[in-house]
Design a protein around this motif. Structure first.
Motif, PDB file in Angstrom:
ATOM      1  N   LEU A  40       4.102  -9.429   8.867  1.00  0.00           N
ATOM      2  CA  LEU A  40       5.203 -10.220   8.316  1.00  0.00           C
ATOM      3  C   LEU A  40       6.224  -9.379   7.573  1.00  0.00           C
ATOM      4  O   LEU A  40       7.404  -9.698   7.563  1.00  0.00           O
ATOM      5  N   SER A  41       5.782  -8.317   6.925  1.00  0.00           N
ATOM      6  CA  SER A  41       6.717  -7.473   6.175  1.00  0.00           C
ATOM      7  C   SER A  41       6.102  -6.114   5.970  1.00  0.00           C
ATOM      8  O   SER A  41       4.876  -5.937   6.070  1.00  0.00           O
ATOM      9  N   ILE A  42       6.950  -5.161   5.658  1.00  0.00           N
ATOM     10  CA  ILE A  42       6.490  -3.808   5.367  1.00  0.00           C
ATOM     11  C   ILE A  42       7.440  -3.209   4.335  1.00  0.00           C
ATOM     12  O   ILE A  42       8.657  -3.356   4.437  1.00  0.00           O
ATOM     13  N   ASP A  43       6.876  -2.589   3.305  1.00  0.00           N
ATOM     14  CA  ASP A  43       7.665  -2.055   2.187  1.00  0.00           C
ATOM     15  C   ASP A  43       7.285  -0.608   1.939  1.00  0.00           C
ATOM     16  O   ASP A  43       6.115  -0.231   2.017  1.00  0.00           O
ATOM     17  N   ARG A  44       8.280   0.184   1.581  1.00  0.00           N
ATOM     18  CA  ARG A  44       8.116   1.635   1.419  1.00  0.00           C
ATOM     19  C   ARG A  44       8.234   2.022  -0.048  1.00  0.00           C
ATOM     20  O   ARG A  44       8.999   1.419  -0.808  1.00  0.00           O
ATOM     21  N   TYR A  45       7.489   3.044  -0.445  1.00  0.00           N
ATOM     22  CA  TYR A  45       7.617   3.597  -1.785  1.00  0.00           C
ATOM     23  C   TYR A  45       7.166   5.048  -1.769  1.00  0.00           C
ATOM     24  O   TYR A  45       6.570   5.525  -0.788  1.00  0.00           O
ATOM     25  N   GLY A  46       7.458   5.780  -2.821  1.00  0.00           N
ATOM     26  CA  GLY A  46       7.151   7.198  -2.874  1.00  0.00           C
ATOM     27  C   GLY A  46       5.762   7.473  -3.406  1.00  0.00           C
ATOM     28  O   GLY A  46       5.240   6.767  -4.275  1.00  0.00           O
ATOM     29  N   LYS A  47       5.155   8.546  -2.918  1.00  0.00           N
ATOM     30  CA  LYS A  47       3.854   8.985  -3.427  1.00  0.00           C
ATOM     31  C   LYS A  47       3.973   9.427  -4.881  1.00  0.00           C
ATOM     32  O   LYS A  47       5.053   9.773  -5.362  1.00  0.00           O
ATOM     33  N   ASP A  48       2.829   9.442  -5.560  1.00  0.00           N
ATOM     34  CA  ASP A  48       2.749  10.076  -6.865  1.00  0.00           C
ATOM     35  C   ASP A  48       1.464  10.910  -6.918  1.00  0.00           C
ATOM     36  O   ASP A  48       0.825  11.148  -5.887  1.00  0.00           O
ATOM     37  N   LEU A  49       1.063  11.329  -8.096  1.00  0.00           N
ATOM     38  CA  LEU A  49      -0.093  12.218  -8.216  1.00  0.00           C
ATOM     39  C   LEU A  49      -1.409  11.540  -7.859  1.00  0.00           C
ATOM     40  O   LEU A  49      -2.414  12.220  -7.647  1.00  0.00           O
ATOM     41  N   GLY A  50      -1.428  10.203  -7.806  1.00  0.00           N
ATOM     42  CA  GLY A  50      -2.664   9.517  -7.466  1.00  0.00           C
ATOM     43  C   GLY A  50      -2.941   9.457  -5.978  1.00  0.00           C
ATOM     44  O   GLY A  50      -3.956   8.887  -5.566  1.00  0.00           O
ATOM     45  N   PHE A  51      -2.084  10.048  -5.166  1.00  0.00           N
ATOM     46  CA  PHE A  51      -2.257   9.975  -3.720  1.00  0.00           C
ATOM     47  C   PHE A  51      -3.605  10.545  -3.278  1.00  0.00           C
ATOM     48  O   PHE A  51      -4.309   9.970  -2.448  1.00  0.00           O
ATOM     49  N   GLY A  52      -3.989  11.682  -3.853  1.00  0.00           N
ATOM     50  CA  GLY A  52      -5.236  12.314  -3.451  1.00  0.00           C
ATOM     51  C   GLY A  52      -6.466  11.497  -3.806  1.00  0.00           C
ATOM     52  O   GLY A  52      -7.520  11.649  -3.182  1.00  0.00           O
ATOM     53  N   ILE A  53      -6.374  10.622  -4.808  1.00  0.00           N
ATOM     54  CA  ILE A  53      -7.499   9.772  -5.177  1.00  0.00           C
ATOM     55  C   ILE A  53      -7.655   8.629  -4.179  1.00  0.00           C
ATOM     56  O   ILE A  53      -8.744   8.308  -3.728  1.00  0.00           O
ATOM     57  N   PHE A  54      -6.532   8.016  -3.832  1.00  0.00           N
ATOM     58  CA  PHE A  54      -6.582   6.879  -2.921  1.00  0.00           C
ATOM     59  C   PHE A  54      -6.869   7.298  -1.481  1.00  0.00           C
ATOM     60  O   PHE A  54      -7.530   6.586  -0.734  1.00  0.00           O
ATOM     61  N   PHE A  55      -6.331   8.454  -1.087  1.00  0.00           N
ATOM     62  CA  PHE A  55      -6.473   8.896   0.305  1.00  0.00           C
ATOM     63  C   PHE A  55      -6.920  10.364   0.321  1.00  0.00           C
ATOM     64  O   PHE A  55      -6.145  11.257   0.661  1.00  0.00           O
ATOM     65  N   PRO A  56      -8.150  10.643  -0.095  1.00  0.00           N
ATOM     66  CA  PRO A  56      -8.584  12.045  -0.205  1.00  0.00           C
ATOM     67  C   PRO A  56      -8.625  12.763   1.137  1.00  0.00           C
ATOM     68  O   PRO A  56      -8.499  13.987   1.175  1.00  0.00           O
ATOM     69  N   GLU A  57      -8.795  12.021   2.231  1.00  0.00           N
ATOM     70  CA  GLU A  57      -8.909  12.659   3.533  1.00  0.00           C
ATOM     71  C   GLU A  57      -7.578  12.754   4.258  1.00  0.00           C
ATOM     72  O   GLU A  57      -7.497  13.351   5.337  1.00  0.00           O
ATOM     73  N   ALA A  58      -6.524  12.175   3.695  1.00  0.00           N
ATOM     74  CA  ALA A  58      -5.232  12.103   4.398  1.00  0.00           C
ATOM     75  C   ALA A  58      -4.394  13.329   4.093  1.00  0.00           C
ATOM     76  O   ALA A  58      -4.236  13.728   2.939  1.00  0.00           O
TER      77      ALA A  58
END
Length: 857
Positions: A40-58
């Motif tokens: 239905l929708s898709i929204d964009r935003y910028g990464k921050d320092l927590g990226f590695g916690i949420f997506f450690p394998e990405a």
């Protein structure tokens, strides 16, 4: 703790996401939904320092993350798209309205600080498939008659709603889908957060001393330069110029609102720059404009950025306004309360007409006002100043003001005025302030000029209501222009008003040596394989120019409106024989019959041809998140209730006239009366039998880059004033939510512009590795005001036509059949071909041949 689940019994999301284990672990096993879901929708935003916690394998180079809303028709769910799927969003292959299958979810509890208090789970989409058989209108069809906003949220009780903030980064707002310069979301305020300051003279009995200016800009500057760092006092200033928004968010920074905006302000003593930082941008940026009067207190004074870099040493200080350290005190003073004893300067304007622009020095800035006769489609280009990461959105405009036959060309980038930009269409009056003159000289005798943005550029368009409130409407150049507008023949103007389609400017040189010199150190020629690799990197609507050495293997011509998407019989059944009666769509081989370009097309069904990939290679109808040849269509801000209501909304577009537009420059009351008095008329532009070929390749002889026939977005359209809102949306970029989406074929309901007489397709074979390219050729011709011929006359041979990119301006152009018959001139001719490549989305690549220079032995 039990999790609330919304939706009817048997809801697809409920069946899929009903975890039996209710522990508060950080992650749980993934579950896959085999039944169809809709994006239905898709929204964009910028990464921050927590990226590695949420997506450690990405591991992904993109600085963006995406949140999405998916639905099964019974309820809806807010999810995060795994960064590994970012390229599919970047290429507009995963887009709102598509039908999804095999969606793999993983649940997360407690990692997101925004949700730790209530324990509400959030979900990530780890993998999915796009059902191409369902088409990109699947969402529009599935939710016809359904109020999307009324659907309950999965996991929430009653009328509860999920957070409007990004799920996987501490950011205070989402970014626009396709650029970083516009504001986006309801958190950007339209009105000032504090009530305007009342007139001090009218507040009898109150202490109004703090509402008067106690210091001037000159005194602030002198105190700072004398190293008196603590500067106290109330400033009352007028905004002279307003910049676009600057987004400086980086993955290595934890700034929740990484925005700043600059304002050039002045009082009776001088000028200075005011910088608005972070959350104050969200509170104030949309509220203040050039001409607004501000009262400022609790500010900091710094050495200006321009002074530190040496760019503009005279701007030695800047006044910094932030939400803390200290918290700035800002008030907006109404125009009626501005006292004459403050001696605030007026907003300066330097309007130049089209005739004056021809002789202005390069690099000079000016303001322009003009009548819009052409609005190009939005495209994107990489900003070379940011390591090639950020994409800037722009489009071409043509303005007329009656002072010369040459239109004013404007390459308009985003100015952080999204509502204003969406209102720009032909036959509107447009004001562009602080634009800079650029001039290109392809040869000693010819030069082409155009205007483009500075950081302080602002635009104002008819229909926005700004013209009636801006001080420039009283200036003599503006009054003279409005008088000319009232004498314009609307029918004559409408006959040449164009919107959308392929457009490039300024023209390239007519010699290979000059072209190579003008590349300014950019990479030179590429091989066929390199071209293919670079094109695969392009994101949605990103355009780039490439040069390749090649020979021409075949030439064809497709007439305007005579080749449907299912294919032309003359082209589809081509056997290498030129037919004298099928010049509309014929093909001539320029190589031996055994060559791949002369292979007879196989009798494949039109449906299979429509699903071939971006390079003309057949692919399965359903595949994991990859290319489809179906053209996307754009947005209209209408609620989704029924197709009938959508049609009624489209037909309700109001009548439009230049007289109404000019009235906006008189007074606001008359403008409002004019808007209310507009009459509805029947849609005069909806009955068009023209259907543009979407992306069917010219031949399955091998995987060829590009398309043998023009995509819908390539064809310029005749402006339809009675459907201008729908047409403007159809030409625009893919929207971020289904409520703003248009059906896929909407653009094809508008007739091609009179300037479009079909196109030639040249099949190119790279000299280096034999790679094949199907390139469209849209030559300029005499009398064509949209694709103007290069001013140098020539004999209209293939070599000269390709070198100039146009037919001769001094002679009638040859007919398509005559030019096809002369195609043997290109046999074995080695060429340096300049290609304009644009990624149209959904796996479709537009390749346009801009120039072809012969290589001499």
């Amino acid at each position: 703790m039990a999790v609330a689940v919304s939706g009817r019994p048997g809801c697809v999301l409920q069946r899929t996401l009903s975890w039996t284990n209710t522990s508060r672990s950080h992650s749980e096993s993934a579950k896959t939904c085999r039944e169809p879901l809709f994006l239905l929708s898709i929204d964009r935003y910028g990464k921050d320092l927590g990226f590695g916690i949420f997506f450690p394998e990405a591991i992904h180079t993109s600085d963006s993350l995406y949140d999405a809303t998916v639905s099964d028709g019974d309820c809806k769910l807010r999810v995060t798209i795994h960064p590994g799927l970012n390229p599919l969003v970047d290429k507009n292959e995963l887009r709102c309205g598509c039908q999804l299958r095999n969606v793999t979810f993983s649940r997360v509890i407690g990692l997101d600080g925004r949700n730790e208090g209530d324990g509400c789970p959030t979900y990530r989409v780890m993998n999915l498939e796009v059902d191409l058989d369902a088409g990109f209108d699947a969402g529009l069809e599935a939710f016809c008659g359904i109020d999307i906003d009324a659907l309950p949220w999965f996991g929430l009780e009653g009328d509860s709603r999920p957070s409007l903030l990004p799920l996987r980064a501490r950011r205070s707002s989402y970014l626009p889908m396709w650029n970083n310069h516009d504001y986006y979301g309801d958190m950007w305020k339209y009105t000032a957060p504090i009530q305007p300051v009342a007139n001090p003279a009218s507040d009898s009995g109150e202490d109004t001393e703090d509402l008067q200016p106690t210091v001037t800009l000159r005194e602030v500057r002198q105190a700072f330069l004398c190293r008196s760092r603590v500067v106290k006092g109330i400033l009352i200033v007028r905004i002279i110029h307003k910049s676009r928004l600057f987004y400086y968010g980086k993955a290595e920074r934890n700034c929740e609102c990484p925005y700043k905006a600059m304002f050039e302000v002045a009082d009776r003593s001088g000028q200075a720059t005011v910088v608005l930082w972070n959350t104050l941008c969200m509170d104030w940026y949309r509220c203040v404009h050039p001409g607004s009067t501000l009262r400022l207190a609790r500010y900091r004074v710094k050495e200006s950025y321009n002074s530190r870099t040496g760019e503009r040493p005279k701007d030695d200080i800047e006044i910094s306004l932030n939400s803390r350290n200290p918290s700035a005190d800002i008030s907006l003073i109404p125009k009626s309360d501005v006292l004459p004893q403050w001696h605030l300067p007026h907003t300066p304007y330097t309007f130049s007409c089209a005739k004056e622009i021809l002789t202005c020095p390069v690099g000079s800035t000016c303001d322009v006002i003009g009548l819009v006769v052409f609005v190009g489609r939005p495209e994107r280009t990489r900003n070379k100043d940011s390591q090639g990461v950020e994409l800037w959105e722009y489009r071409w405009l043509q303005l007329e003001d009656g002072t010369t036959e040459q239109p004013v060309m404007v390459k308009l980038f985003s100015t952080s005025q999204p509502e204003m930009h969406s209102n720009i269409h032909p036959m509107t009056i447009l004001v562009c302030t602080n634009v800079q003159l650029m001039r290109v000289s392809p040869d000693r005798a010819t030069s082409f000029q155009y205007l483009t943005n500075t950081s302080l550029t602002q635009v104002y368009s008819t229909g926005s209501g700004h013209h009636s409130t801006m001080p420039y409407r009283r200036l003599r150049p503006v009054r003279q222009f409005v008088q000319w507008v009232q004498t314009v023949d609307e029918n004559q103007l409408l006959s040449r008003a164009v919107i959308g389609g392929f457009f490039t400017y300024p023209p390239l040189p007519v010699s290979l040596e000059k072209y190579m010199r003008d590349r300014n150190g950019e990479p030179g020629l590429v091989t066929g394989a390199e071209l293919r690799r670079e094109v695969e990197k392009l994101q949605y609507r990103e355009s780039r120019t490439f040069a390749i050495q090649a020979t021409v293997s075949a030439v064809s011509h497709v007439g305007s409106g005579e080749c449907e998407e299912e294919g032309c019989s003359a082209l589809s059944n081509w056997t290498g024989q030129l037919s004298s009666t099928s010049s509309t769509c014929s093909r001539v081989p320029l190589t031996h019959p055994s060559s791949p370009s002369s292979v007879t097309l196989s009798p494949r069904s039109p449906r299979l041809r429509a699903r071939q990939g971006p390079f003309g290679c057949g692919q399965s109808a359903k595949r994991r998140l990859f290319h489809t040849a179906e053209p996307p269509r754009k947005r209209l801000a209408l609620p989704l209730h029924s197709n009938q209501q959508t049609d009624l909304e489209e037909d309700a577009d109001r009548d439009f006239s230049l007289w109404d537009a000019s009235m906006e420059f008189l007074n606001k009351t008359e403008e409002a009366d004019s808007d209310e008095g507009e009459d509805e008329e029947e849609d005069s532009g909806s009955a068009s039998s023209f259907v543009t070929a979407a992306s069917s390749p010219g031949s399955p002889r091998q995987c060829a880059l590009g398309q043998a026939r023009a995509a819908s977005e390539t064809v310029p359209r005749r402006f339809c004033p009675t459907r201008r809102l729908v047409q403007t949306a159809a030409v625009g970029l893919q929207p971020a939510c289904l409520q703003e989406a248009l059906p896929q074929r909407k653009l094809d309901t508008f007739a091609p512009a009179d300037c479009y007489h079909g196109h030639y397709t040249l099949t190119l074979r790279a000299l280096t590795d034999g790679g094949m390219v199907d390139a469209l050729f849209l030559p300029g011709s005499p009398g064509n005001l949209h694709w103007r011929p290069y001013p140098h006359p020539h004999n209209n041979s293939w070599e000269n036509t390709l070198t100039h990119g146009s037919f001769s301006p001094s002679a009638p152009p040859p007919s398509p059949s005559d030019l096809i018959a002369m195609a043997t001139q290109l046999t074995s001719q080695r060429l340096v071909c300049v290609l304009e490549v644009c990624q149209l989305g959904s796996g479709r690549v537009e390749v346009v041949l801009s120039r072809a220079f012969p290589l001499k032995d």
